[in-house]
Design an enzyme around this catalytic site. Structure first.
Site, PDB file in Angstrom:
ATOM      1  N   ASP A 153      79.657 -27.029  -7.581  1.00 18.20           N
ATOM      2  CA  ASP A 153      78.913 -27.747  -8.613  1.00 18.20           C
ATOM      3  C   ASP A 153      77.410 -27.592  -8.503  1.00 18.20           C
ATOM      4  O   ASP A 153      76.676 -28.021  -9.387  1.00 18.20           O
ATOM      5  CB  ASP A 153      79.252 -29.247  -8.549  1.00 18.20           C
ATOM      6  CG  ASP A 153      80.652 -29.492  -9.041  1.00 18.20           C
ATOM      7  OD1 ASP A 153      81.074 -28.757  -9.944  1.00 18.20           O
ATOM      8  OD2 ASP A 153      81.322 -30.392  -8.518  1.00 18.20           O
ATOM      9  N   HIS A 158      81.693 -30.779   1.306  1.00 16.57           N
ATOM     10  CA  HIS A 158      83.048 -30.628   0.780  1.00 16.57           C
ATOM     11  C   HIS A 158      84.020 -31.081   1.850  1.00 16.57           C
ATOM     12  O   HIS A 158      83.803 -30.824   3.029  1.00 16.57           O
ATOM     13  CB  HIS A 158      83.323 -29.160   0.407  1.00 16.57           C
ATOM     14  CG  HIS A 158      84.483 -29.022  -0.510  1.00 16.57           C
ATOM     15  ND1 HIS A 158      85.782 -29.008  -0.063  1.00 16.57           N
ATOM     16  CD2 HIS A 158      84.527 -28.942  -1.853  1.00 16.57           C
ATOM     17  CE1 HIS A 158      86.576 -28.911  -1.108  1.00 16.57           C
ATOM     18  NE2 HIS A 158      85.846 -28.875  -2.210  1.00 16.57           N
TER      19      HIS A 158
HETATM   20  N1  ACO Z   1      74.408 -35.643   1.186  1.00 17.95           N
HETATM   21  C1  ACO Z   1      74.102 -36.310   2.333  1.00 17.95           C
HETATM   22  N2  ACO Z   1      74.988 -36.581   3.304  1.00 17.95           N
HETATM   23  C2  ACO Z   1      76.251 -36.180   3.133  1.00 17.95           C
HETATM   24  C3  ACO Z   1      76.649 -35.477   1.974  1.00 17.95           C
HETATM   25  C4  ACO Z   1      75.674 -35.214   0.988  1.00 17.95           C
HETATM   26  N3  ACO Z   1      76.007 -34.550  -0.131  1.00 17.95           N
HETATM   27  N4  ACO Z   1      77.962 -35.199   2.051  1.00 17.95           N
HETATM   28  C5  ACO Z   1      78.390 -35.706   3.222  1.00 17.95           C
HETATM   29  N5  ACO Z   1      77.353 -36.292   3.886  1.00 17.95           N
HETATM   30  C6  ACO Z   1      77.391 -36.883   5.232  1.00 17.95           C
HETATM   31  C7  ACO Z   1      78.200 -38.162   5.245  1.00 17.95           C
HETATM   32  O1  ACO Z   1      77.386 -39.280   4.957  1.00 17.95           O
HETATM   33  C8  ACO Z   1      78.712 -38.156   6.657  1.00 17.95           C
HETATM   34  O2  ACO Z   1      77.637 -38.528   7.519  1.00 17.95           O
HETATM   35  P1  ACO Z   1      77.948 -39.305   8.924  1.00 17.95           P
HETATM   36  O3  ACO Z   1      78.822 -38.382   9.705  1.00 17.95           O
HETATM   37  O4  ACO Z   1      76.598 -39.497   9.506  1.00 17.95           O
HETATM   38  O5  ACO Z   1      78.625 -40.589   8.541  1.00 17.95           O
HETATM   39  C9  ACO Z   1      78.992 -36.673   6.922  1.00 17.95           C
HETATM   40  O6  ACO Z   1      78.097 -35.966   6.059  1.00 17.95           O
HETATM   41  C10 ACO Z   1      80.418 -36.251   6.676  1.00 17.95           C
HETATM   42  O7  ACO Z   1      80.737 -36.471   5.328  1.00 17.95           O
HETATM   43  P2  ACO Z   1      82.068 -37.157   4.813  1.00 17.95           P
HETATM   44  O8  ACO Z   1      81.690 -38.387   4.083  1.00 17.95           O
HETATM   45  O9  ACO Z   1      83.086 -37.243   5.898  1.00 17.95           O
HETATM   46  O10 ACO Z   1      82.567 -36.102   3.782  1.00 17.95           O
HETATM   47  P3  ACO Z   1      83.849 -36.293   2.879  1.00 17.95           P
HETATM   48  O11 ACO Z   1      84.764 -35.174   3.214  1.00 17.95           O
HETATM   49  O12 ACO Z   1      84.443 -37.661   2.953  1.00 17.95           O
HETATM   50  O13 ACO Z   1      83.236 -36.148   1.431  1.00 17.95           O
HETATM   51  C11 ACO Z   1      82.187 -35.157  -0.432  1.00 17.95           C
HETATM   52  C12 ACO Z   1      83.080 -34.935   0.801  1.00 17.95           C
HETATM   53  C13 ACO Z   1      82.736 -36.319  -1.287  1.00 17.95           C
HETATM   54  C14 ACO Z   1      82.227 -33.889  -1.284  1.00 17.95           C
HETATM   55  C15 ACO Z   1      80.755 -35.462   0.058  1.00 17.95           C
HETATM   56  O14 ACO Z   1      80.258 -34.363   0.779  1.00 17.95           O
HETATM   57  C16 ACO Z   1      79.816 -35.803  -1.089  1.00 17.95           C
HETATM   58  O15 ACO Z   1      79.770 -36.959  -1.509  1.00 17.95           O
HETATM   59  N6  ACO Z   1      79.063 -34.789  -1.650  1.00 17.95           N
HETATM   60  C17 ACO Z   1      78.212 -35.024  -2.775  1.00 17.95           C
HETATM   61  C18 ACO Z   1      79.048 -35.097  -4.054  1.00 17.95           C
HETATM   62  C19 ACO Z   1      79.588 -33.744  -4.472  1.00 17.95           C
HETATM   63  O16 ACO Z   1      78.869 -32.751  -4.516  1.00 17.95           O
HETATM   64  N7  ACO Z   1      80.887 -33.712  -4.848  1.00 17.95           N
HETATM   65  C20 ACO Z   1      81.538 -32.493  -5.326  1.00 17.95           C
HETATM   66  C21 ACO Z   1      82.611 -32.076  -4.400  1.00 17.95           C
HETATM   67  S1  ACO Z   1      83.290 -30.543  -4.876  1.00 17.95           S
HETATM   68  C22 ACO Z   1      84.253 -30.888  -6.174  1.00 17.95           C
HETATM   69  O17 ACO Z   1      84.808 -31.925  -6.375  1.00 17.95           O
HETATM   70  C23 ACO Z   1      84.373 -29.804  -7.119  1.00 17.95           C
END
Ligand code: ACO
Length: 429
Positions: A363, A306
């Site tokens: 979720d 998140h």
């Molecule tokens: N699985 C694997 N790796 C992940 C995940 C994941 N679910 N989420 C983040 N990461 C990694 C990223 O690749 C990044 O890695 P790095 O530092 O090696 O490059 C690191 O964790 C930091 O993540 P960010 O991309 O900076 O996170 P951001 O804040 O941009 O994105 C998000 C948040 C979109 C929710 C992301 O965690 C994601 O895509 N999760 C899966 C989709 C999801 O569950 N969305 C629902 C969100 S809640 C909602 O809308 C109700």
């Protein structure tokens, strides 16, 4: 005493005012930065940018705190209902008995769609995604109520808000019935908000759906937990559109489109697809976790991570318990729940997820509850949209009633071609 930030640029020093919110979050006010220095700030993805002041929802992502209008989500989840929480978000205070009765009556009075809207549903192909239908039909609904298109008028707001909140549920149920070739079921005014939605989804013209209180409560809890989440992608979209003084329905239709994305509201559907895929391949989750850690695989652990919560998502805790409760009450043994629990346990021990502070979000378990109560996967994000509607309405109102509000208009750092001149076709490479 006022705290002032100091910025040094090109050998000059600029004082920048700071401000503090009611929960002590601090901000540097850069509103006059470009005028004074010629510089703008750059913050890809807005991770560090406060786009507005807002009095609706407070989140402390580090501490796992979520409050609507000051009330902890845990208390609302236990004691309130979706409709009461909607009132709280929109109007700022919990309703008295009389206020709640009036609000509920207004929702009931607005539950029907104009009969001609039925023909709009006919125009969609049978496999149309209900989020596409929802967004289009919210916009279409405004055409049947010309006063809505006039924009914000305080004296019309109560009716507009109730109209949107009530009709969105009718549109959603009609979209589901249409996409399954089923006859449309009209709302029944004797039912409360969530029960009425289940009735419109699952009753038949010849037989009423049996409304089980535990099922109604489980769905009511899901929508309540989704009711607002401050400046997320779809709410920022709603606020952006509202800042142009577009009408409430146009703003909500835009919010639905943003919410549809798999990185946002679409994640609840993506979680179940992921769990079903893991189940189908006979993986216990370890292969999927390995793929999610590999940036070249194109996979992510859906329902994890998140932008704001870096400790835990308080909604996920509530929903995990609700998931266990409803499955046991309905005597359902879902292998996908076992996979989800296993995935969660494995990920929370894995250094990749621990170091990046990736925890289950709301979720991760909500899809399993919805599946248990018979809601098809393509409707999951629609349910999220119904839930988020009070938040969007509250944010819309905050934007349009701000006497000092300006149109939202971010700047950019341009990285394209510098000046060049138009060549004739024959001179192009
Ligand atoms: N699985 C694997 N790796 C992940 C995940 C994941 N679910 N989420 C983040 N990461 C990694 C990223 O690749 C990044 O890695 P790095 O530092 O090696 O490059 C690191 O964790 C930091 O993540 P960010 O991309 O900076 O996170 P951001 O804040 O941009 O994105 C998000 C948040 C979109 C929710 C992301 O965690 C994601 O895509 N999760 C899966 C989709 C999801 O569950 N969305 C629902 C969100 S809640 C909602 O809308 C109700």
């Amino acid at each position: 005493m006022e705290n002032t930030a100091e910025l040094k640029l090109d050998g000059k020093s600029y004082p920048l005012p700071t401000l503090e919110g009611s929960e002590k979050e601090r901000a540097v006010d850069i509103g006059a930065l470009r005028a004074k220095t010629g510089y703008i700030t750059l913050d890809d993805g807005f991770g560090n940018t406060g786009s507005c002041k807002s009095a609706i929802t407070f989140i402390d992502g580090e501490a796992g705190i979520l409050r609507y209008r000051g009330y902890p989500i845990e208390e609302l989840a236990e004691k309130s209902t979706f409709v009461e929480t909607a009132y709280l978000l929109i109007y700022g205070e919990l309703p008295t008995h009389e206020q709640l009765r009036k609000f509920s009556d207004l929702l009931t009075a607005n539950e029907m769609l104009h009969e001609d809207m039925k023909f709009h549903f006919e125009g969609f192909p049978p496999n149309a995604h209900p989020m596409a239908i929802l967004s289009s039909m919210i916009n279409a609904a405004s055409c049947f109520h010309p006063k809505l298109i006039e924009g914000y008028k305080p004296e019309n707001f109560d009716r507009q808000a109730a109209r949107l909140l009530s009709k969105v549920r009718t549109i959603a149920a009609f979209a589901y019935r249409k996409s399954h070739g089923l006859p449309i079921i009209y709302p029944k005014s004797v039912y409360k908000y969530t029960a009425n939605f289940l009735h419109m989804m699952f009753s038949e013209p010849y037989r009423d759906y049996e409304l089980k209180p535990e099922v109604v409560r489980a769905l009511d809890l899901i929508v309540l937990l989704h009711a607002d989440h401050e400046q997320n992608c779809s709410t920022s979209t709603v606020r952006m559109i509202a800042s142009a003084q577009a009408n409430l329905f146009a703003c909500a239709a835009g919010g639905v489109c943003a919410l549809w994305g798999p990185l946002h509201g679409g994640a609840n559907q993506a979680v179940l697809e992921m769990l079903a895929e893991i189940h189908k391949t006979g993986d216990d989750g370890s292969k999927f976790i390995a793929a999610a850690k590999d940036k070249t695989s194109g996979k992510k652990l859906m329902g994890f991570g998140h932008r704001v919560y870096k400790n835990f998502d308080p909604r996920a805790k509530i929903i995990k318990k609700a998931c266990d409760d409803i499955l046991s009450k309905l005597h359902i043994n879902d292998p996908l729940l076992d996979i989800a629990k296993h995935l969660e346990e494995a990920a929370l021990k894995d250094s990749y997820f621990v170091e990046r502070k990736l925890y289950p979000n709301v979720d991760f378990y909500s899809g399993i509850i919805m599946r248990a109560i018979g809601i098809p996967m393509e409707m999951f994000t629609v349910i999220f949209a119904i839930g988020r509607m009070p938040g969007w309405i509250a944010h819309y109102r905050e934007v349009v009633s701000d006497a000092h509000g300006r149109i939202y208009r971010p700047r950019q750092v341009y990285t394209g071609a510098t000046l060049r001149h138009y060549p004739a076709t024959k001179d192009r490479a």
